[in-house]
Design an enzyme around this catalytic site. Structure first.
Site, PDB file in Angstrom:
ATOM      1  N   ASP A  22      -7.247  -1.465 -16.426  1.00 21.69           N
ATOM      2  CA  ASP A  22      -7.237  -0.769 -15.099  1.00 21.69           C
ATOM      3  C   ASP A  22      -6.416   0.706 -15.117  1.00 21.69           C
ATOM      4  O   ASP A  22      -6.560   1.447 -14.120  1.00 21.69           O
ATOM      5  CB  ASP A  22      -7.067  -1.618 -14.192  1.00 21.69           C
ATOM      6  CG  ASP A  22      -5.413  -2.088 -14.004  1.00 21.69           C
ATOM      7  OD1 ASP A  22      -5.387  -2.812 -15.334  1.00 21.69           O
ATOM      8  OD2 ASP A  22      -4.740  -1.832 -13.417  1.00 21.69           O
ATOM      9  N   GLY A  67       0.814  -1.320   0.012  1.00 23.91           N
ATOM     10  CA  GLY A  67      -0.121  -0.065   0.218  1.00 23.91           C
ATOM     11  C   GLY A  67       0.932   1.264   0.103  1.00 23.91           C
ATOM     12  O   GLY A  67       0.289   2.367   0.157  1.00 23.91           O
TER      13      GLY A  67
HETATM   14  P1  AMP Z   1      -0.576  -0.541 -11.529  1.00 23.69           P
HETATM   15  O1  AMP Z   1      -0.336  -1.170 -12.944  1.00 23.69           O
HETATM   16  O2  AMP Z   1       0.601  -0.017 -11.113  1.00 23.69           O
HETATM   17  O3  AMP Z   1      -1.404   0.662 -11.847  1.00 23.69           O
HETATM   18  O4  AMP Z   1      -1.349  -1.543 -10.509  1.00 23.69           O
HETATM   19  C1  AMP Z   1      -2.067  -2.272 -10.546  1.00 23.69           C
HETATM   20  C2  AMP Z   1      -2.658  -2.886  -9.190  1.00 23.69           C
HETATM   21  O5  AMP Z   1      -1.623  -3.218  -8.281  1.00 23.69           O
HETATM   22  C3  AMP Z   1      -3.595  -1.798  -8.687  1.00 23.69           C
HETATM   23  O6  AMP Z   1      -4.834  -2.570  -8.165  1.00 23.69           O
HETATM   24  C4  AMP Z   1      -2.741  -1.023  -7.670  1.00 23.69           C
HETATM   25  O7  AMP Z   1      -3.316  -0.570  -6.821  1.00 23.69           O
HETATM   26  C5  AMP Z   1      -2.009  -2.473  -7.317  1.00 23.69           C
HETATM   27  N1  AMP Z   1      -0.695  -2.186  -6.499  1.00 23.69           N
HETATM   28  C6  AMP Z   1       0.566  -1.622  -7.131  1.00 23.69           C
HETATM   29  N2  AMP Z   1       1.405  -1.426  -6.124  1.00 23.69           N
HETATM   30  C7  AMP Z   1       0.895  -1.577  -4.935  1.00 23.69           C
HETATM   31  C8  AMP Z   1       1.574  -1.610  -3.554  1.00 23.69           C
HETATM   32  N3  AMP Z   1       2.725  -1.293  -3.464  1.00 23.69           N
HETATM   33  N4  AMP Z   1       0.640  -2.057  -2.799  1.00 23.69           N
HETATM   34  C9  AMP Z   1      -0.788  -2.287  -2.915  1.00 23.69           C
HETATM   35  N5  AMP Z   1      -1.149  -2.606  -4.303  1.00 23.69           N
HETATM   36  C10 AMP Z   1      -0.461  -2.152  -5.095  1.00 23.69           C
HETATM   37 MG    MG Z   2      -2.877   1.186 -11.641  1.00 24.10          MG
END
Ligand code: AMP
Ligand code: MG
Length: 485
Positions: free
Chosen positions: A248, A122
């Protein structure tokens, strides 16, 4: 604590759409940087950033009385595969500010875990927060639709990535952070009531002009397809590569959203991949327009139950490519300083990109320098010509370009002024971000702030910052951007 009053529209949606989550505290948070322009947008006095209570709010240590922090749920296709439920794993919506400049949702990114964090912590690290902050505001400076970044707060708290790094929080702003994946979530979850509720919410709040339409959901899809096609044309025109165009990460408002392993084109290479986990080059520069279409199709699939007929959806999707082509064509003409259009222009443009590719010419420098060309003084092309390894190829092209300029009676000064309004002098080169990040990791935020200011006005000459417009140094060649953020 009354420097911001928030409303909480999103939380009026059914409970299944989100989870209320309190931010996790950071030890001794401090300010790294803030954007005055963003503060103006939400009518917040910039002087508040000198107050500890303001830092506490934007680091998640204090929750404003008017705020109901929540994490939204969504799903998505990642790298072409259905990934199921994702959601705000490290972002919290604080609520929205209603200002004379519109409605702005405020979101803390990196404020701790949520029910959607899966295996993540998070958190966000200082490195990635700085990249997101700088790029959001650089894109805004380039007049490209984007989520904004109000500020970064940070702390010495450890965050574990490939190495131990430190925690930070970016406060993002956008009218909405709803994604294509928010719709996919209810479609694949077979909850058509929620799908309709979401579509109605989006139309009511962000596309009110579509409400009276005969088929508002079809009109919604059509608007999003158009915005997406135009957004990607704009990315291509400045050499921006998003790097993770999963559904997403696609905004329902056509904003550039979720800055991760993005990059700006330097030495021109159509096939450039800026995300090191993208082995197949799905999200390479040349593929972005096609992936934009793929993503719109995923959205269309999800809206199909509301729209009704497959044929209707297909008709809307068929608008994507012509919209992209026409916007891209318009932007490239502007970049070349051409005020008129001729069918033969496509040959001139194709040849240009092919010789730029051969000589790996710096994308930004080329277009900026091209404006210096004088029709009656061909010596003026020297600094442009110097960018090419194959100078003969450039000479041949420039003869054709000159003919084309003469064909429309182009006037040197007027053309130069117009070109410099669309061809930036300053972009967020990876190595510039890297220098700013390394300084910040040693508690010196001067370079983040300096670079940010330069990028806010990317079309201005800024002679005192000339060194920021140069070719990247040799050491930048091997620079790898970590995808962990
Ligand atoms: P992204 O491709 O970076 O936009 O993220 C893809 C998914 O992974 C989303 O649901 C983000 O909220 C989750 N996510 C990415 N990094 C973290 C993290 N450090 N902690 C929790 N969730 C994460
Ligand atoms: Mg994302």
């Amino acid at each position: 604590m009354d420097f911001l009053k928030l409303k909480n529209s999103f939380s009026s949606l059914p409970n299944d759409f989100f989870s209320f989550v309190s931010p996790q505290k950071l030890e001794n948070p401090h300010l790294v940087c803030f954007s005055e322009k963003c503060a103006d947008l939400i009518e917040m006095e910039s002087s508040n950033f000198s107050l500890q209570e303001c830092i506490d709010v934007f680091s998640g240590n204090t929750v404003l009385p008017s705020s109901l922090p929540l994490a939204a749920v969504y799903s998505g296709h990642q790298f072409g595969h259905w990934a199921g439920q994702l959601g705000d794993g490290r972002a919290l919506l604080l609520g929205e500010v209603v200002s004379k400049n519109g409605i702005w949702e405020l979101q803390l990114k990196g404020a701790g875990s949520t029910p959607y964090s899966r295996r993540g912590d998070g958190r966000a690290v200082l490195r990635s927060s700085i990249r997101e902050f700088l790029c959001s505001e650089a894109m805004a400076g380039l007049n490209i639709p984007t989520t904004r970044a109000l500020c970064i707060t940070a702390s010495k708290d450890s965050v574990y990535r490939e190495t131990i790094e430190t925690a930070s929080v970016v406060t993002r702003m956008a009218p909405s952070f709803i994604r294509f994946g928010s719709f996919e979530h209810w479609y694949y979850g077979e909850n058509l009531d929620h799908l309709k509720t979401l579509a109605d919410y989006v139309i009511l709040n962000f596309y009110p002009e579509l409400k009276e339409n005969e088929n508002p959901y079809k009109a919604l899809l059509s608007s999003v397809v158009k915005k997406t096609a135009e957004l990607i044309a704009q990315w291509q025109s400045v050499g921006f590569m998003h790097g993770v165009m999963n559904t997403d990460n696609m905004s329902i408002l056509g904003l550039t959203l979720d800055y991760g392993p993005f990059g700006f084109m330097e030495a021109f290479n159509q096939g450039q991949i800026c995300n090191h986990s993208d082995d197949q080059g799905r999200y390479s520069y040349v593929n972005q327009p096609h992936i934009g279409h793929w993503n719109c199709r995923a959205l269309a699939q999800s809206l199909l139950p509301l729209i009704g007929e497959v044929e209707e959806v297909q008709a809307v999707l068929a608008e994507y490519l012509p919209t992209f082509r026409s916007k891209y064509d318009e932007l490239i003409h502007q970049k070349l300083g051409l005020f008129t259009k001729y069918p033969e222009d496509s040959k001139l443009i194709d040849t240009l990109f092919s010789i730029m590719q051969q000589s790996r010419v710096d994308f930004t420098l080329f277009f900026r320098r091209l404006s210096n060309l004088e029709i009656e003084n061909f010596e003026s092309n020297k600094t442009i010509r110097d960018l090419f390894i194959d100078r003969v190829a450039f000479d041949d092209w420039s003869v054709q370009y000159r003919k084309r300029l003469i064909l429309e009676n182009s006037e040197d000064l007027a053309r130069k002024i117009a070109m410099n309004k669309v061809n930036p002098k300053y972009i967020l080169r990876n190595y510039l971000a890297q220098i700013a990040i390394e300084k910040a990791q040693n508690d010196d935020f001067s370079e983040v702030n300096k670079l940010f200011k330069i990028l806010e006005s990317p079309f201005d000459e800024q002679p005192e910052n000339e060194s920021y417009a140069k070719l990247p140094p040799d050491w930048a060649e091997g620079l790898e951007v970590s995808c962990s953020s």
